[in-house]
Design an enzyme around this catalytic site. Structure first.
Site, PDB file in Angstrom:
ATOM      1  N   HIS A   1       6.418 -22.548  10.029  1.00 45.12           N
ATOM      2  CA  HIS A   1       6.895 -23.247   8.829  1.00 45.12           C
ATOM      3  C   HIS A   1       8.362 -23.622   9.022  1.00 45.12           C
ATOM      4  O   HIS A   1       9.155 -22.799   9.508  1.00 45.12           O
ATOM      5  CB  HIS A   1       6.736 -22.336   7.603  1.00 45.12           C
ATOM      6  CG  HIS A   1       7.146 -22.998   6.337  1.00 45.12           C
ATOM      7  ND1 HIS A   1       6.360 -23.952   5.713  1.00 45.12           N
ATOM      8  CD2 HIS A   1       8.275 -22.896   5.588  1.00 45.12           C
ATOM      9  CE1 HIS A   1       6.990 -24.383   4.628  1.00 45.12           C
ATOM     10  NE2 HIS A   1       8.143 -23.760   4.531  1.00 45.12           N
TER      11      HIS A   1
ATOM     12  N   ASN B   1       1.084 -19.088  11.523  1.00 45.14           N
ATOM     13  CA  ASN B   1       1.521 -20.418  11.086  1.00 45.14           C
ATOM     14  C   ASN B   1       2.995 -20.561  11.432  1.00 45.14           C
ATOM     15  O   ASN B   1       3.718 -19.559  11.514  1.00 45.14           O
ATOM     16  CB  ASN B   1       1.330 -20.558   9.573  1.00 45.14           C
ATOM     17  CG  ASN B   1       1.735 -21.940   9.075  1.00 45.14           C
ATOM     18  OD1 ASN B   1       1.437 -22.953   9.706  1.00 45.14           O
ATOM     19  ND2 ASN B   1       2.430 -21.986   7.953  1.00 45.14           N
TER      20      ASN B   1
HETATM   21  C1  GAR Z   1       6.298 -28.825  11.746  1.00 45.53           C
HETATM   22  O1  GAR Z   1       7.644 -28.971  11.395  1.00 45.53           O
HETATM   23  C2  GAR Z   1       5.709 -27.607  11.074  1.00 45.53           C
HETATM   24  O2  GAR Z   1       6.613 -26.534  10.979  1.00 45.53           O
HETATM   25  C3  GAR Z   1       5.392 -28.142   9.702  1.00 45.53           C
HETATM   26  O3  GAR Z   1       4.860 -29.421   9.935  1.00 45.53           O
HETATM   27  C4  GAR Z   1       5.449 -29.944  11.118  1.00 45.53           C
HETATM   28  C5  GAR Z   1       4.332 -30.366  12.041  1.00 45.53           C
HETATM   29  O4  GAR Z   1       4.848 -31.016  13.168  1.00 45.53           O
HETATM   30  N1  GAR Z   1       4.469 -27.291   9.008  1.00 45.53           N
HETATM   31  C6  GAR Z   1       4.504 -27.075   7.706  1.00 45.53           C
HETATM   32  O5  GAR Z   1       5.292 -27.623   6.968  1.00 45.53           O
HETATM   33  C7  GAR Z   1       3.467 -26.100   7.207  1.00 45.53           C
HETATM   34  N2  GAR Z   1       3.841 -25.558   5.943  1.00 45.53           N
HETATM   35  P1  GAR Z   1       3.971 -31.134  14.468  1.00 45.53           P
HETATM   36  O6  GAR Z   1       2.629 -31.727  14.010  1.00 45.53           O
HETATM   37  O7  GAR Z   1       4.726 -32.099  15.333  1.00 45.53           O
HETATM   38  O8  GAR Z   1       3.821 -29.776  15.056  1.00 45.53           O
END
Ligand code: GAR
Length: 230
Positions: free
Chosen positions: A122, A120
């Protein structure tokens, strides 16, 4: 699932299959798909699943030539949804499942089924700020640096063994959007790198820890030690 270690050891050029899970925009997913086009990176994104039919990342994946489908979670029993998702994932025989903005908590049976084969990303320097609104929380705390972490997935939310971090200085004029944009640019660099390492057999989860090149990591690798990020 195929064994990435075995594939790496026998020198086959076959890229390993990676399944990506998204819930929204899918920019990390796109970074993985784009990176996978470099034949030196021995993985291919075999399929993308979203738990939301409205996720813009689904169309983005298809435009990049990767099959993508929604498996809608709303209104379904968690165990039932997780079982179907696991079955659909297994049809792809992936070496790795990469969660990329997948905003759904997966149940213990799902995580056990794919233990050691789920990464994952984060948007914080874990263990700081698991959960949501990480950028706002870093700003509110007056942190001087923030960042992103790639980690193995375990039952603890955002708490599995950390693999790789990118650190981003917080600027005096930052707001949530500006800081998030700089962190996201770093996410797009570190996630393909970690997936590459996993598919090369350099990265493992074993005995509750992340291992890199045969040794357990006491702390996550720092991208800045490799190259500057932001
Ligand atoms: C990203 O910043 C990722 O790190 C975060 O959601 C966003 C998705 O962006 N994930 C979390 O917060 C998980 N805990 P994306 O859809 O453009 O990749």
């Amino acid at each position: 699932m195929s064994d990435p270690g075995a594939a790496a050891a026998d020198g086959r050029a076959q890229p390993l299959a990676v399944v990506v899970l998204i819930s929204g925009r899918g920019s990390n997913m796109q970074a993985l798909i784009e990176a996978s086009r470099d034949p030196a990176l021995r993985f291919r994104v075999a399929r993308v699943f979203s738990d939301k039919a409205s996720a813009p990342g689904l169309e983005a994946a298809r435009r990049l030539g990767v099959p993508a489908e929604a498996l809608v979670a709303a209104g379904r029993e968690r165990a039932d949804f997780d079982r179907e998702l696991a079955e659909r994932i297994e049809r792809e025989q992936p070496a790795l499942i990469a969660m990329a903005g997948f905003m759904r908590i997966l149940s213990a049976p799902f995580i056990e089924r794919f233990a050691g084969r789920m990464l994952n990303i984060h948007p914080s320097l874990l263990p700081r700020y698991p959960g949501l609104r990480t950028h706002a929380r870093a700003l509110a705390a007056g942190d001087r640096e923030h960042g992103a972490t790639v980690h193995f997935v375990t039952e603890t939310l955002d708490g599995g063994p950390a693999v790789l971090q990118a650190r981003v200085p917080v600027r005096a004029d930052d707001d949530e959007a500006r800081l998030a944009a700089r962190v996201l640019a770093c996410e797009h660099r570190i996630y393909p790198l970690a997936v590459r390492w996993f598919c090369e057999g350099r990265l493992r989860q074993h005995a509750g820890r992340a291992w890199f090149d045969g040794a357990p990591l006491d702390a996550p690798l720092q991208y800045e030690d490799l190259r500057p990020c932001a």
